[in-house]
Design an enzyme around this catalytic site. Structure first.
Site, PDB file in Angstrom:
ATOM      1  N   LYS A  17      -3.103  14.953 -12.169  1.00 63.62           N
ATOM      2  CA  LYS A  17      -2.228  14.642 -13.300  1.00 63.62           C
ATOM      3  C   LYS A  17      -1.183  15.724 -13.535  1.00 63.62           C
ATOM      4  CE  LYS A  17      -4.579  10.915 -13.777  1.00 63.62           C
ATOM      5  NZ  LYS A  17      -4.048   9.651 -13.201  1.00 63.62           N
ATOM      6  N   TYR A  66      -9.286  15.629 -11.289  1.00 64.32           N
ATOM      7  CA  TYR A  66      -8.443  14.820 -12.172  1.00 64.32           C
ATOM      8  C   TYR A  66      -7.266  15.652 -12.691  1.00 64.32           C
ATOM      9  CZ  TYR A  66      -7.282  11.660 -16.072  1.00 64.32           C
ATOM     10  OH  TYR A  66      -6.638  10.812 -16.943  1.00 64.32           O
ATOM     11  N   ASP A  76       0.872  -1.168   0.000  1.00 62.01           N
ATOM     12  CA  ASP A  76       0.000   0.000   0.000  1.00 62.01           C
ATOM     13  C   ASP A  76       0.911   1.220   0.000  1.00 62.01           C
ATOM     14  OD1 ASP A  76      -1.688   2.115   0.425  1.00 62.01           O
ATOM     15  OD2 ASP A  76      -2.757   1.224   2.115  1.00 62.01           O
TER      16      ASP A  76
END
Length: 324
Positions: free
Chosen positions: A180, A176, A73
């Protein structure tokens, strides 16, 4: 020919998509590839897709490399630190790190959902923050514990996999776009501190990726994907996850790769520079993005984005070679 024989790579987020494609191509080049993720046989992650890291490691080995899977993780610093201590004991070196962790699973109301666009002020804040934790914080955590292994050997390559080689709004939405573009910036900032140690850092974007999820979205497979072109003509320019994998191999085997450090790269443009193709022999174009209707404002692809003199631009821009 195995140009990466004897090299050790980590693909963090190798369960599926670009991560799996990159791991496989590094294996094909002869590398020992540690494939990390959270989905293992009998215990899948919350994404609840069938792909597992064991499968990816087996694919790496089948292609000529040595695939090793590890359930990690990457949001947990202790787990990540322990993982790289394991690599130190088992291999004594690290040559390539690919950070491919994503928070896209928290964008189900926007990405590939078929739902209407949701503005950031209407999006659930906990999901938005989770997207940043999984898609950005994990990259910083992983790089922190990987970098010392590279620094000790005076060389290495870190690749931040993202979507786009520009600092640009993506109409999936603010959350988003933030995750990015953050990776483009993170690669540049890390490169400033690591270049003195011989470690190259770049961000790298695929084009339209025919990932497992994308194929499922259109109801096709890797064999009949062209059926989508009638409905979506631009899908003809899509690429397999192995294409970006070959881009990473090209960078990892380039003795002059440091010249690219800090830059935002595109698999399609690297294909033309290094001369590789996708596994089907095609050479899909470099990353591009449209703002508004395609006929109104088509932003042309750029070969690579870079920061210079406090500004971000394209390597083709005239001001790049001029001091301000």
């Amino acid at each position: 020919m195995h140009p990466l024989e004897g090299r050790v790579a980590v693909v963090a987020g190798a369960t599926r998509g670009a991560g799996r494609g990159i791991a496989c191509m590094l294996g094909e080049a002869g590398a020992t590839v540690y494939c990390t993720g959270r989905s293992v046989r009998g215990d899948l992650s919350s994404i609840d897709r069938p792909e597992t890291i064991e499968e990816t490691a087996e694919m790496v080995t089948a292609r000529g490399g040595t695939g090793i899977w590890a359930r990690v993780d990457h949001n947990d610093p202790e787990q990540v630190e322990g993982f790289f201590e394991r690599i130190r004991k088992e291999q004594g070196r690290l040559d390539v790190l690919v950070n491919n962790m994503s928070g896209d699973q928290y964008l189900a109301k926007a990405l590939l959902s078929g739902d209407e666009h949701v503005s950031f002020w209407e999006y659930p804040i906990e999901e938005g923050l989770a997207a940043q934790r999984n898609g950005v914080h994990t990259h910083l955590i992983t790089s922190k514990y990987a970098a010392p292994l590279m620094i000790e050997n005076g060389q290495g390559l870190i690749v931040e996999v993202t979507d786009g080689n520009r600092l640009l709004y993506n109409d999936v939405g603010v959350i988003y776009s933030f995750s990015k573009t953050s990776l483009v910036l993170l690669a540049y900032l890390m490169s400033e501190e690591l270049k003195a140690h011989g470690v190259t850092v770049v961000s790298l974007s695929p084009g339209w990726l025919r990932s497992e999820a994308m194929l499922d979205h259109f109801g096709v497979t890797g064999e009949n994907w062209r059926d989508v072109i009638l409905e979506e003509p631009t899908f003809e320019q899509s690429e397999t996850p192995f294409y970006i994998g070959r881009a990473v191999v090209a960078l990892a085997t380039d003795p002059e790769v440091m010249e690219r450090t800090g830059r935002a790269l595109s698999a399609g443009h690297l294909a033309r520079e290094y001369g590789f193709t996708d596994v089907d022999g095609r050479q899909p174009p470099g990353y591009s993005w449209w703002v508004g209707d395609e006929d109104e404002h088509n932003l042309p692809p750029i070969r690579e984005g870079l920061f210079r003199y406090g500004r971000f631009g394209s390597s083709e821009d005239e001001w790049i070679g001029q001091a301000s």
